[in-house]
Design an enzyme around this catalytic site. Structure first.
Site, PDB file in Angstrom:
ATOM      1  N   GLU A   1      10.836  -4.259  12.706  1.00 21.59           N
ATOM      2  CA  GLU A   1      12.030  -3.761  12.009  1.00 21.59           C
ATOM      3  C   GLU A   1      13.270  -4.031  12.855  1.00 21.59           C
ATOM      4  OE1 GLU A   1       9.252  -2.030  12.576  1.00 21.59           O
ATOM      5  OE2 GLU A   1       8.447  -1.389  10.637  1.00 21.59           O
TER       6      GLU A   1
ATOM      7  N   ASP B   1       0.794  -1.234   0.000  1.00 16.66           N
ATOM      8  CA  ASP B   1       0.000   0.000   0.000  1.00 16.66           C
ATOM      9  C   ASP B   1       0.829   1.288   0.000  1.00 16.66           C
ATOM     10  OD1 ASP B   1       0.935  -0.605   2.527  1.00 16.66           O
ATOM     11  OD2 ASP B   1      -0.830   0.140   3.572  1.00 16.66           O
TER      12      ASP B   1
HETATM   13  C1  UGA Z   1       3.338  -0.741   9.424  1.00 17.02           C
HETATM   14  C2  UGA Z   1       4.619  -1.057   8.656  1.00 17.02           C
HETATM   15  O1  UGA Z   1       4.732  -0.170   7.544  1.00 17.02           O
HETATM   16  C3  UGA Z   1       4.571  -2.504   8.188  1.00 17.02           C
HETATM   17  O2  UGA Z   1       5.678  -2.786   7.372  1.00 17.02           O
HETATM   18  C4  UGA Z   1       4.526  -3.392   9.418  1.00 17.02           C
HETATM   19  O3  UGA Z   1       4.408  -4.745   9.021  1.00 17.02           O
HETATM   20  C5  UGA Z   1       3.310  -3.034  10.249  1.00 17.02           C
HETATM   21  O4  UGA Z   1       3.238  -1.637  10.550  1.00 17.02           O
HETATM   22  C6  UGA Z   1       3.377  -3.842  11.543  1.00 17.02           C
HETATM   23  O5  UGA Z   1       3.880  -3.314  12.544  1.00 17.02           O
HETATM   24  O6  UGA Z   1       3.054  -5.034  11.504  1.00 17.02           O
HETATM   25  P1  UGA Z   1       0.816  -0.717   8.253  1.00 17.02           P
HETATM   26  O7  UGA Z   1       0.598   0.237   7.139  1.00 17.02           O
HETATM   27  O8  UGA Z   1       0.161  -0.438   9.546  1.00 17.02           O
HETATM   28  O9  UGA Z   1       2.358  -0.963   8.422  1.00 17.02           O
HETATM   29  O10 UGA Z   1       0.445  -2.232   7.801  1.00 17.02           O
HETATM   30  P2  UGA Z   1      -0.254  -2.798   6.505  1.00 17.02           P
HETATM   31  O11 UGA Z   1       0.137  -2.009   5.308  1.00 17.02           O
HETATM   32  O12 UGA Z   1      -1.690  -2.982   6.803  1.00 17.02           O
HETATM   33  O13 UGA Z   1       0.424  -4.248   6.391  1.00 17.02           O
HETATM   34  C7  UGA Z   1       1.762  -4.460   6.013  1.00 17.02           C
HETATM   35  C8  UGA Z   1       1.844  -5.497   4.888  1.00 17.02           C
HETATM   36  O14 UGA Z   1       1.277  -6.730   5.335  1.00 17.02           O
HETATM   37  C9  UGA Z   1       1.085  -5.079   3.640  1.00 17.02           C
HETATM   38  O15 UGA Z   1       1.842  -5.389   2.483  1.00 17.02           O
HETATM   39  C10 UGA Z   1      -0.199  -5.897   3.705  1.00 17.02           C
HETATM   40  O16 UGA Z   1      -0.736  -6.229   2.439  1.00 17.02           O
HETATM   41  C11 UGA Z   1       0.237  -7.156   4.447  1.00 17.02           C
HETATM   42  N1  UGA Z   1      -0.859  -7.778   5.234  1.00 17.02           N
HETATM   43  C12 UGA Z   1      -1.633  -7.048   6.070  1.00 17.02           C
HETATM   44  C13 UGA Z   1      -1.102  -9.131   5.104  1.00 17.02           C
HETATM   45  O17 UGA Z   1      -0.405  -9.834   4.338  1.00 17.02           O
HETATM   46  N2  UGA Z   1      -2.119  -9.704   5.832  1.00 17.02           N
HETATM   47  C14 UGA Z   1      -2.931  -8.980   6.652  1.00 17.02           C
HETATM   48  O18 UGA Z   1      -3.849  -9.554   7.280  1.00 17.02           O
HETATM   49  C15 UGA Z   1      -2.668  -7.607   6.786  1.00 17.02           C
HETATM   50 MN    MN Z   2       0.754  -0.034   5.088  1.00 20.13          MN
END
Ligand code: UGA
Ligand code: MN
Length: 318
Positions: free
Chosen positions: A264, A176
């Site tokens: 991280e 995203d």
């Molecule tokens: C922030 C960080 O930018 C992420 O890299 C980190 O993994 C996350 O916090 C965390 O602490 O876990 P955020 O924008 O809140 O990210 O998270 P998302 O963008 O919703 O998810 C990160 C990635 O995991 C995305 O590529 C998303 O597609 C993937 N994801 C999310 C899944 O594969 N499964 C899910 O159920 C939710």
């Molecule tokens: Mn994100």
């Protein structure tokens, strides 16, 4: 008498006007010169980066993307695929949060001509770690299972393709965020045994979260406001890793055991220390990636249609 004064004052005023004109001219020409130089430098840099992309030189960058099925998934992945198409040295490791890989993703890879430089994997997040309905998104870590699966694939792939001899880079590229193609020209500069770092826009409650350098360009720390006590207080989008570090430290991976915001730090603690990180993006003065987040679309009318058996996307992939 009065007229005499007026006549005497004339040359005086004329000199004043000329002086004022000269001062204004010199200030404005100085400023123009500065602006011109800045524009010239920016142009030169973007031409260099363009040349870099066209040359297709740099090391392979393994871009690891966790992704999951939701209404905006195809839109997000389309955006990402367009960036990747423009950067020939990126190899896309896409890992779906699902039991099996999907048609939606495999068709997208095929259509965008990325079949040859991508791999499609799947790794489902265990139910107890998966966000449920109204859970706030920060309550559970995201992407852990998927990134670990990708690391396993990358380690095996690297070992079979030149091992430590061949230099490449690993980057965690969420589905995203917004990425400039220039970021990949910067990532390509990462040296052997190094972790590269750069600023990330719109994250951690700030306009920009960035490494803080000393005069010699050494990373001293970060400007983070959110949990600055973390060993590495930066976002996943703000660093990439030289492949030899990934091979030499097989224990380096993500974990469900760590506190919120520590993913991280969890991987990086095995690989580097803050002051050995390699600052990129013009000594960390440029923002080339933004931690954007897509709004969840309101689909109330769609739900009504679905109940009536008349969904709007019959025979269509959205
Ligand atoms: C922030 C960080 O930018 C992420 O890299 C980190 O993994 C996350 O916090 C965390 O602490 O876990 P955020 O924008 O809140 O990210 O998270 P998302 O963008 O919703 O998810 C990160 C990635 O995991 C995305 O590529 C998303 O597609 C993937 N994801 C999310 C899944 O594969 N499964 C899910 O159920 C939710
Ligand atoms: Mn994100």
């Amino acid at each position: 008498m009065n007229q005499e004064i007026r006549i005497k004052a004339k040359p005086f005023y004329a000199v004043l006007v000329i002086l004022a004109f000269l001062i204004i001219y010199s200030i404005s020409s100085n400023r123009d010169c500065g602006d011109e130089e800045q524009i010239k430098a920016a142009l030169e840099q973007s031409l260099n980066r363009e040349a870099f992309h066209l040359n297709q030189k740099g090391p392979t960058i393994y871009a690891i993307t966790p992704t999951y099925a939701r209404p905006v998934q195809k839109a997000e992945l389309t955006r990402l695929s367009h960036v990747i198409r423009l950067v020939p040295n990126v190899f896309w490791v896409i890992v779906e949060d699902a039991e099996n890989t999907s048609q939606l993703v495999s068709k997208l890879l095929k259509k965008s001509g990325l079949n040859e430089r991508s791999v499609q994997l799947s790794a489902k997040t265990p139910t107890n770690f998966k966000l449920q309905g109204k859970d706030p998104n920060w309550s559970k870590p995201r992407g852990v299972e998927q990134r670990n699966k990708a690391l396993e694939w990358v380690r095996k792939h690297l070992a079979e393709n030149g091992g430590r001899e061949k230099h490449s880079v690993i980057y965690f590229m969420d589905d995203d965020n917004t990425y400039s193609t220039d970021l990949f020209a910067e990532i390509s500069k990462i040296e052997r045994n190094k972790v590269g770092v750069w600023p990330v826009g719109l994250v951690g409650g700030l306009m920009v979260e960035k490494p803080v350098l000393n005069r010699d360009g050494i990373v001293l720390g970060f400007n983070s406001e959110w949990r600055p006590e973390r060993p590495f207080p930066l976002d996943m989008a703000g660093f990439a890793i030289s492949s030899d570090l990934i091979l030499d430290n097989p224990q380096a991976q993500f974990s469900y055991e760590v506190e919120r915001g520590y993913q991280e730090s969890e991987i990086l603690r095995h690989l580097t220390i803050v002051h050995e990180m390699q600052p990129l993006a013009n000594k960390c003065t440029e923002v080339l990636v933004w931690h954007t987040r897509t709004e969840v679309p309101k689909l109330d009318a769609e739900k009504v249609l679905q109940k009536a058996g008349k969904r709007s996307d019959v025979g269509l992939e959205v």
